[in-house]
Design an enzyme around this catalytic site. Structure first.
Site, short mmCIF file in Angstrom:
data_model
loop_
_atom_site.label_atom_id
_atom_site.label_comp_id
_atom_site.label_asym_id
_atom_site.label_seq_id
_atom_site.Cartn_x
_atom_site.Cartn_y
_atom_site.Cartn_z
N ASP A 210 -27.23 -6.07 -71.95
CA ASP A 210 -26.70 -4.83 -71.40
C ASP A 210 -27.26 -3.67 -72.21
OD1 ASP A 210 -25.18 -6.17 -69.54
OD2 ASP A 210 -23.34 -6.12 -70.72
N ASP B 166 -20.25 -7.76 -59.03
CA ASP B 166 -19.17 -7.67 -60.01
C ASP B 166 -17.86 -7.98 -59.30
OD1 ASP B 166 -21.07 -6.89 -61.86
OD2 ASP B 166 -20.70 -4.75 -61.57
#
Length: 258
Positions: free
Chosen positions: A11, A130
């Site tokens: 990330d 997600d």
């Protein structure tokens, strides 16, 4: 049978690799290029880079580091973050990425999936999803703009329906980011993975919850995923990739050894 894949996830925020828990409270892990080199050397099959605030900031992924990563690793890598146009994707691929992944922009404009697949081929178009399990309703719901706590929101899509829609529109691979499990290291959500596997006819990558080698084994054996993505266990040296692969191979999983 195709070999299963072990995929470290990096990330990226403000030019550095970070990691949170359930998409919150991110800490800085280190610099992008050295970490990419480390994982390539340690036996990763592929890398995924998420510019986690690009979509919520209304910008495309910062391209400055993509070329540098391409120069120092010899394994495939995927890049995600605010890719909203065919041109955005083309630039990232031209800088050396092997795949691009879209998430929030695809929810805003689902036709983007088809346009990207038509231009570049389904093999390099990944749709990240997600997904959050709502205990009050017993449903898995798709969320958007998850890189920004203030902008994160539930969408109209239930997870299984969006998985079907993304495939119909041309997704060549699905990465299922299970938000409830993210960073807590108590295992992948096998119940959800099995449900998604039943309706997913393209490669499926599990993401969120890996804390031990057994968790990877469960995802491969019980949910028949094609790859397992993890972050904190690799960033913090809790699991060694080569040792993980040896363990999985001993348990009968088809996997590329180091």
């Amino acid at each position: 049978m195709l070999a299963k894949r072990i995929i470290p996830c990096l990330d990226v925020r403000d030019g550095q690799v970070v990691k949170g828990i359930q998409f919150r409270h991110h800490e800085i892990i280190g610099d992008i290029v050295p970490l990419a080199q480390r994982y390539a050397t340690e036996g990763a099959d592929e890398l995924v880079f998420y510019d986690i605030t690009a979509s919520s900031d209304g910008r495309v992924v910062d391209k400055s580091w993509i070329t540098k990563v391409a120069e120092v690793i010899d394994i495939p890598f995927c890049v995600a973050g605010g890719i909203k146009t065919v041109e955005d994707a083309g630039q990232i691929l031209s800088f050396g990425a092997d795949k691009i992944s879209i998430n929030s922009p695809a929810l805003t404009d689902p036709t983007l999936i088809t346009r990207l697949a038509d231009r570049y081929g389904v093999q390099c178009i990944v749709v990240g999803i997600d997904t959050w399990f709502d205990e009050s309703t017993g449903r898995y719901q798709v969320y958007q703009f998850t890189g920004d706590e203030k902008r994160t929101k539930a969408t109209q899509w239930q997870t299984l329906n969006w998985v079907k829609e993304a495939q119909h529109r041309g997704a060549g691979e699905i990465v299922l980011n299970m938000m409830n499990q993210d960073g807590v290291r108590n295992g992948y959500d096998l119940t959800q993975l099995k449900q998604v596997r039943d309706v997913c006819h393209v490669p499926l990558i599990a993401s969120g919850g890996a804390g031990a080698p057994e968790h990877f084994l469960d995802a491969f054996k019980q949910a028949n995923v094609d790859g397992a993505l993890a972050a904190s266990v690799f960033h913090k040296h809790i699991i060694n990739i080569c040792e993980l692969k040896q363990y999985l191979s001993q348990q009968g999983v088809e996997i590329r050894t180091c």
